[in-house]
Design a protein around this motif. Structure first.
Motif, PDB file in Angstrom:
ATOM      1  N   ARG A  13     -13.645  92.506  37.630  1.00  0.00           N
ATOM      2  CA  ARG A  13     -14.417  92.054  36.940  1.00  0.00           C
ATOM      3  C   ARG A  13     -15.369  92.905  37.156  1.00  0.00           C
ATOM      4  O   ARG A  13     -16.342  93.765  37.768  1.00  0.00           O
ATOM      5  CB  ARG A  13     -15.319  90.893  37.119  1.00  0.00           C
ATOM      6  N   ASP A  14     -16.416  92.890  35.624  1.00  0.00           N
ATOM      7  CA  ASP A  14     -17.607  93.835  35.602  1.00  0.00           C
ATOM      8  C   ASP A  14     -18.964  93.579  36.289  1.00  0.00           C
ATOM      9  O   ASP A  14     -18.556  91.736  36.245  1.00  0.00           O
ATOM     10  CB  ASP A  14     -17.880  93.506  34.093  1.00  0.00           C
ATOM     11  N   VAL A  15     -19.347  94.065  36.365  1.00  0.00           N
ATOM     12  CA  VAL A  15     -20.922  93.909  37.115  1.00  0.00           C
ATOM     13  C   VAL A  15     -21.792  94.612  36.961  1.00  0.00           C
ATOM     14  O   VAL A  15     -21.772  95.918  36.187  1.00  0.00           O
ATOM     15  CB  VAL A  15     -21.028  93.753  38.436  1.00  0.00           C
ATOM     16  N   THR A  16     -23.127  93.716  36.928  1.00  0.00           N
ATOM     17  CA  THR A  16     -24.135  94.449  36.131  1.00  0.00           C
ATOM     18  C   THR A  16     -24.971  95.878  37.881  1.00  0.00           C
ATOM     19  O   THR A  16     -24.483  95.764  38.852  1.00  0.00           O
ATOM     20  CB  THR A  16     -25.454  94.242  36.272  1.00  0.00           C
ATOM     21  N   PHE A  17     -25.450  96.750  37.648  1.00  0.00           N
ATOM     22  CA  PHE A  17     -26.050  97.166  38.065  1.00  0.00           C
ATOM     23  C   PHE A  17     -27.021  96.445  39.767  1.00  0.00           C
ATOM     24  O   PHE A  17     -27.568  96.790  40.880  1.00  0.00           O
ATOM     25  CB  PHE A  17     -26.879  98.648  37.555  1.00  0.00           C
ATOM     26  N   GLU A  18     -27.894  95.468  38.407  1.00  0.00           N
ATOM     27  CA  GLU A  18     -28.975  94.839  39.364  1.00  0.00           C
ATOM     28  C   GLU A  18     -27.724  94.061  40.602  1.00  0.00           C
ATOM     29  O   GLU A  18     -28.405  94.080  41.607  1.00  0.00           O
ATOM     30  CB  GLU A  18     -29.058  94.218  38.512  1.00  0.00           C
ATOM     31  N   GLU A  19     -26.003  93.779  40.241  1.00  0.00           N
ATOM     32  CA  GLU A  19     -25.936  92.944  41.222  1.00  0.00           C
ATOM     33  C   GLU A  19     -25.355  93.799  42.757  1.00  0.00           C
ATOM     34  O   GLU A  19     -25.617  93.764  43.768  1.00  0.00           O
ATOM     35  CB  GLU A  19     -24.673  92.658  40.352  1.00  0.00           C
ATOM     36  N   ILE A  20     -24.806  95.299  42.172  1.00  0.00           N
ATOM     37  CA  ILE A  20     -25.347  95.872  43.587  1.00  0.00           C
ATOM     38  C   ILE A  20     -26.158  97.460  43.973  1.00  0.00           C
ATOM     39  O   ILE A  20     -25.798  97.621  44.785  1.00  0.00           O
ATOM     40  CB  ILE A  20     -23.979  96.992  43.144  1.00  0.00           C
ATOM     41  N   ALA A  21     -27.867  97.056  43.320  1.00  0.00           N
ATOM     42  CA  ALA A  21     -28.789  97.433  44.059  1.00  0.00           C
ATOM     43  C   ALA A  21     -28.664  97.845  44.666  1.00  0.00           C
ATOM     44  O   ALA A  21     -29.026  96.592  45.443  1.00  0.00           O
ATOM     45  CB  ALA A  21     -29.934  97.601  42.584  1.00  0.00           C
ATOM     46  N   GLY A  22     -28.680  98.446  45.840  1.00  0.00           N
ATOM     47  CA  GLY A  22     -29.289  98.504  46.998  1.00  0.00           C
ATOM     48  C   GLY A  22     -28.216  98.753  48.173  1.00  0.00           C
ATOM     49  O   GLY A  22     -27.795  99.330  48.908  1.00  0.00           O
ATOM     50  N   SER A  23     -26.874  98.788  47.493  1.00  0.00           N
ATOM     51  CA  SER A  23     -26.266  99.710  48.166  1.00  0.00           C
ATOM     52  C   SER A  23     -25.403 100.433  48.300  1.00  0.00           C
ATOM     53  O   SER A  23     -25.553 101.491  48.374  1.00  0.00           O
ATOM     54  CB  SER A  23     -24.726  99.219  47.290  1.00  0.00           C
ATOM     55  N   VAL A  24     -24.567 100.558  49.586  1.00  0.00           N
ATOM     56  CA  VAL A  24     -24.253 102.248  49.773  1.00  0.00           C
ATOM     57  C   VAL A  24     -23.080 102.177  49.609  1.00  0.00           C
ATOM     58  O   VAL A  24     -22.201 100.962  50.268  1.00  0.00           O
ATOM     59  CB  VAL A  24     -24.050 102.416  51.400  1.00  0.00           C
ATOM     60  N   PHE A  70     -26.464 107.171  40.413  1.00  0.00           N
ATOM     61  CA  PHE A  70     -26.448 106.914  41.832  1.00  0.00           C
ATOM     62  C   PHE A  70     -27.883 106.336  41.638  1.00  0.00           C
ATOM     63  O   PHE A  70     -29.014 105.354  42.518  1.00  0.00           O
ATOM     64  CB  PHE A  70     -25.906 107.614  42.912  1.00  0.00           C
ATOM     65  N   PHE A  71     -28.737 107.604  42.058  1.00  0.00           N
ATOM     66  CA  PHE A  71     -29.995 107.422  41.974  1.00  0.00           C
ATOM     67  C   PHE A  71     -31.350 106.102  41.648  1.00  0.00           C
ATOM     68  O   PHE A  71     -31.267 105.625  41.946  1.00  0.00           O
ATOM     69  CB  PHE A  71     -30.772 108.969  41.833  1.00  0.00           C
ATOM     70  N   GLU A  72     -30.803 106.529  40.245  1.00  0.00           N
ATOM     71  CA  GLU A  72     -31.976 105.106  39.093  1.00  0.00           C
ATOM     72  C   GLU A  72     -31.356 104.591  39.611  1.00  0.00           C
ATOM     73  O   GLU A  72     -32.731 103.483  38.707  1.00  0.00           O
ATOM     74  CB  GLU A  72     -30.797 106.052  37.823  1.00  0.00           C
ATOM     75  N   HIS A  73     -29.665 103.900  40.404  1.00  0.00           N
ATOM     76  CA  HIS A  73     -29.295 102.673  40.069  1.00  0.00           C
ATOM     77  C   HIS A  73     -29.931 101.862  41.216  1.00  0.00           C
ATOM     78  O   HIS A  73     -29.093 101.214  42.024  1.00  0.00           O
ATOM     79  CB  HIS A  73     -28.123 102.120  39.625  1.00  0.00           C
ATOM     80  N   ASP A  74     -30.112 102.862  42.314  1.00  0.00           N
ATOM     81  CA  ASP A  74     -30.689 102.403  44.125  1.00  0.00           C
ATOM     82  C   ASP A  74     -29.189 102.571  44.835  1.00  0.00           C
ATOM     83  O   ASP A  74     -29.414 100.913  45.504  1.00  0.00           O
ATOM     84  CB  ASP A  74     -31.795 100.968  43.976  1.00  0.00           C
ATOM     85  N   LEU A  75     -28.605 103.045  44.737  1.00  0.00           N
ATOM     86  CA  LEU A  75     -27.437 103.584  44.949  1.00  0.00           C
ATOM     87  C   LEU A  75     -27.358 104.300  46.048  1.00  0.00           C
ATOM     88  O   LEU A  75     -27.699 105.735  45.390  1.00  0.00           O
ATOM     89  CB  LEU A  75     -26.162 103.173  44.137  1.00  0.00           C
ATOM     90  N   VAL A  76     -26.664 104.662  47.178  1.00  0.00           N
ATOM     91  CA  VAL A  76     -26.335 105.733  48.346  1.00  0.00           C
ATOM     92  C   VAL A  76     -25.934 105.890  47.934  1.00  0.00           C
ATOM     93  O   VAL A  76     -23.754 105.490  48.406  1.00  0.00           O
ATOM     94  CB  VAL A  76     -26.904 104.972  49.529  1.00  0.00           C
ATOM     95  N   PRO A  77     -24.660 107.656  47.437  1.00  0.00           N
ATOM     96  CA  PRO A  77     -23.394 108.182  46.917  1.00  0.00           C
ATOM     97  C   PRO A  77     -23.403 108.681  49.059  1.00  0.00           C
ATOM     98  O   PRO A  77     -23.914 108.829  49.167  1.00  0.00           O
ATOM     99  CB  PRO A  77     -23.294 108.598  46.090  1.00  0.00           C
ATOM    100  N   VAL A  78     -22.009 107.967  49.230  1.00  0.00           N
ATOM    101  CA  VAL A  78     -21.048 108.778  50.405  1.00  0.00           C
ATOM    102  C   VAL A  78     -20.481 109.349  50.502  1.00  0.00           C
ATOM    103  O   VAL A  78     -19.388 109.022  50.077  1.00  0.00           O
ATOM    104  CB  VAL A  78     -21.310 107.784  51.833  1.00  0.00           C
ATOM    105  N   MET A  79     -20.919 110.888  50.108  1.00  0.00           N
ATOM    106  CA  MET A  79     -19.473 111.539  49.761  1.00  0.00           C
ATOM    107  C   MET A  79     -18.112 111.998  50.469  1.00  0.00           C
ATOM    108  O   MET A  79     -18.530 111.654  51.942  1.00  0.00           O
ATOM    109  CB  MET A  79     -19.523 113.313  49.018  1.00  0.00           C
ATOM    110  N   VAL A  80     -17.149 111.380  50.763  1.00  0.00           N
ATOM    111  CA  VAL A  80     -16.397 111.604  51.335  1.00  0.00           C
ATOM    112  C   VAL A  80     -15.078 112.677  50.991  1.00  0.00           C
ATOM    113  O   VAL A  80     -14.278 112.296  50.201  1.00  0.00           O
ATOM    114  CB  VAL A  80     -15.335 109.982  51.650  1.00  0.00           C
ATOM    115  N   PHE A  81     -15.003 113.669  52.056  1.00  0.00           N
ATOM    116  CA  PHE A  81     -13.793 114.692  51.193  1.00  0.00           C
ATOM    117  C   PHE A  81     -12.873 114.275  52.277  1.00  0.00           C
ATOM    118  O   PHE A  81     -12.816 114.060  53.582  1.00  0.00           O
ATOM    119  CB  PHE A  81     -14.339 116.072  51.640  1.00  0.00           C
ATOM    120  N   ASP A  82     -11.170 114.795  51.619  1.00  0.00           N
ATOM    121  CA  ASP A  82     -10.386 114.417  51.826  1.00  0.00           C
ATOM    122  C   ASP A  82      -9.789 115.551  53.000  1.00  0.00           C
ATOM    123  O   ASP A  82     -11.029 116.430  52.930  1.00  0.00           O
ATOM    124  CB  ASP A  82      -9.026 114.408  50.419  1.00  0.00           C
ATOM    125  N   GLY A  83      -9.491 115.069  54.318  1.00  0.00           N
ATOM    126  CA  GLY A  83      -8.946 115.842  55.594  1.00  0.00           C
ATOM    127  C   GLY A  83      -7.219 117.139  55.322  1.00  0.00           C
ATOM    128  O   GLY A  83      -6.861 116.832  54.129  1.00  0.00           O
TER     129      GLY A  83
END
Length: 325
Positions: A13-24, A70-83
């Motif tokens: 489903r579609d979500v708004t950025f307001e719904e997920i603000a503050g998420s990691v 990410f920053f503009e919508h209060d989201l913390v991106p954790v970048m996960v790289f392949d091993g």
């Protein structure tokens, strides 16, 4: 599994950025980076991101253009790289390499005949994550204080593990396999135009009347990155067959079919290599140092990244987040 196959089955489903603000969000870094790398190469003149000695670092433009949302919508991106690449995926990797080499041959032919448009289109298909791209991406992310996690194997599996164990709130990936690895929720199109999509594992299983192992069995019947599917079996047929015959083995017996390494593939999805991690979500991007790294050290055209860096600066001021230290 083919994207269209799993999308037909997944609860999205579609979500708004307001719904997920503050998420990691644990982001499948290779998936995300490759998307921005190829887009940059397709739409940006090579001279903008090629050093004097011919090293291409289009990834730096892509990262600077992709991170601000990410920053503009209060989201913390954790970048996960392949091993390490698992043995089960070796054939898939070889197939991708062969396709890339074929595209490179067609690109060279287009250049020779003076077809610049076709050459540019094919140039994007020949991209790969070189050692330089890997190293410079990580360094730029460090300067911007974006958390980085090195997965023991599949990055998407590590993302799913982090979401399932509560280290992060969601997985961020354009692929659908996060469902098979057990990600409770996956956000797609996070840095595209418009709102993102949320893919929900529990809702998917409820709607299909399956458990996760049943969903993995369905995926394997249709085909995954690790195996060819069973001829003539699409997603809806696979769901019906698994319910009728109990599991993957029952379906294969009923159809007289075989999936090589089926037990190992099933186990990889159900219990993939992954590690527990603690994520520090307080960020303090050094935008000045990041800009100097991209523009001065690597010679990327300033006008290609200036707006991206400015958006990051503005986010620090406008959001007033506690995590901006």
């Amino acid at each position: 599994m083919g994207n269209a196959d799993l999308r037909d089955l997944a609860s999205i489903r579609d979500v708004t950025f307001e719904e997920i603000a503050g998420s990691v969000v644990a982001v499948d870094a290779h998936n995300w980076l490759y998307r921005y790398l190829t887009t940059t190469v397709k739409w940006t003149s090579g001279e903008k991101y090629t050093t004097a000695d011919g090293v291409e670092v289009a990834n730096l433009i892509g990262v600077v253009q992709g991170l601000p949302k990410f920053f503009e919508h209060d989201l913390v991106p954790v970048m996960v790289f392949d091993g390490d690449v698992t043995d089960l995926k070796a054939d898939e990797v070889a197939d991708r390499r062969q396709k890339r080499e074929g595209a490179e041959e067609r690109r060279s032919a287009a250049v020779e005949r003076g077809d610049a448009i076709e050459a540019a289109r094919l140039d994007a298909r020949t991209q790969r994550l070189t050692d330089t791209i890997q190293e410079t991406t990580r360094e730029l992310l460090r300067l911007l204080d974006v958390p980085i996690v090195e997965a023991p194997a599949e990055g998407e599996a590590q993302c799913a593990h982090m979401a399932a164990t509560g280290s992060v709130d969601h997985v961020g990936s354009e692929d659908y396999d996060a469902l098979l690895f057990g990600a409770p929720t996956t956000l797609r199109q996070l840095t595209s135009k418009g709102n993102p999509e949320l893919m929900d594992l529990a809702a998917t299983l409820d709607e299909l009347g399956l458990d996760r192992q049943g969903l993995v069995d369905v995926a394997m019947l249709c085909g995954t990155d690790f195996n060819e599917g069973v001829h003539g079996v699409g997603p809806k047929t696979a769901v019906t067959a698994v319910k009728e015959h109990g599991d993957l083995w029952g379906v294969l017996d009923a159809r007289g079919a075989e999936i090589p390494n089926a037990a190992e593939i099933r186990e990889l999805f159900m219990h993939p290599p992954a590690t527990d991690v603690d994520v520090d979500t307080e960020m303090n991007p050094d935008v000045g140092a990041a800009r100097a790294y991209v523009v001065d050290e690597w010679g990327v055209a300033a006008d290609e990244v200036e707006r991206g860096f400015e958006r990051i600066r503005e986010s620090q001021v406008q959001t007033g987040l506690d995590r901006w230290s």
